[in-house]
Design a protein around this motif. Structure first.
Motif, PDB file in Angstrom:
ATOM      1  N   ALA A  56      38.492  48.089  35.140  1.00 22.05           N
ATOM      2  CA  ALA A  56      37.967  46.856  35.245  1.00 22.05           C
ATOM      3  C   ALA A  56      36.636  47.007  34.361  1.00 22.05           C
ATOM      4  CB  ALA A  56      37.757  46.297  36.616  1.00 22.05           C
ATOM      5  N   SER A 116      42.239  42.508  37.646  1.00 23.73           N
ATOM      6  CA  SER A 116      41.224  42.421  38.748  1.00 23.73           C
ATOM      7  C   SER A 116      41.116  41.108  39.234  1.00 23.73           C
ATOM      8  CB  SER A 116      39.908  42.835  37.947  1.00 23.73           C
ATOM      9  OG  SER A 116      39.400  41.843  37.061  1.00 23.73           O
ATOM     10  N   SER A 129      40.790  46.187  41.551  1.00 28.70           N
ATOM     11  CA  SER A 129      41.372  46.112  40.194  1.00 28.70           C
ATOM     12  C   SER A 129      42.495  47.462  40.280  1.00 28.70           C
ATOM     13  CB  SER A 129      40.352  46.451  39.221  1.00 28.70           C
ATOM     14  OG  SER A 129      39.841  47.783  39.327  1.00 28.70           O
TER      15      SER A 129
END
Length: 150
Positions: A56, A116, A129
């Motif tokens: 992420a 995410s 995520s």
């Protein structure tokens, strides 16, 4: 006569003070009630994002949506009501939404895609995520998820 007048003035002042205090207490009580009614629902506001990248922090967001579930479904998610119902069924546990697809045929190429969810679910902070090997794998594992299909 003088004492009677002083007693009368004192009584009127006490009456006015009691009225003012009662009014102030009533106003404060109504403020307390209005504040309490504003907090009937724990906040559920999320930003869902997807993009290429190994995690992420390093993914380049290519799509994102907002999702609000309380007090009523809203946001830019294309199926907000269904997504909120799906998240409620798993108590906001995003890991429950991504399941391996047993019959999916995807290449073994490494082109990581990360999805995410960041925000608040029923008052609880969410920072979730997961990364898929590639877009095909992601689509196969999320095929049954309304919340993460955006």
């Amino acid at each position: 006569m003088r004492h009677a007048r002083a007693a009368f003035v004192t009584a009127v002042a006490a009456c006015l003070l009691t009225t003012a205090l009662t009014t102030a207490t009533a106003q404060n009580s109504s403020r307390t009630v209005s504040v309490a009614t504003q907090g009937l629902y724990a906040p559920s506001d999320l930003v869902l994002a997807v993009g290429p990248g190994p995690d992420a922090a390093n993914a380049t967001v290519t799509r994102s949506v907002t999702l609000t579930c309380a007090p009523s479904p809203a946001g830019t998610h294309p199926a907000a009501a269904d997504a909120c119902a799906e998240l409620a069924a798993v108590n906001g546990m995003f890991t429950e939404l991504s399941k391996p697809a047993p019959h999916a045929l995807c290449t073994k190429e490494w082109a990581p895609v990360t999805i995410s969810a960041t925000g608040v679910w029923e008052g609880r902070r969410i920072d979730w995520s997961t990364t898929y090997a590639n877009g095909c794998t992601m689509n196969a594992e999320l095929a049954r998820s309304t919340a993460l299909a955006f």
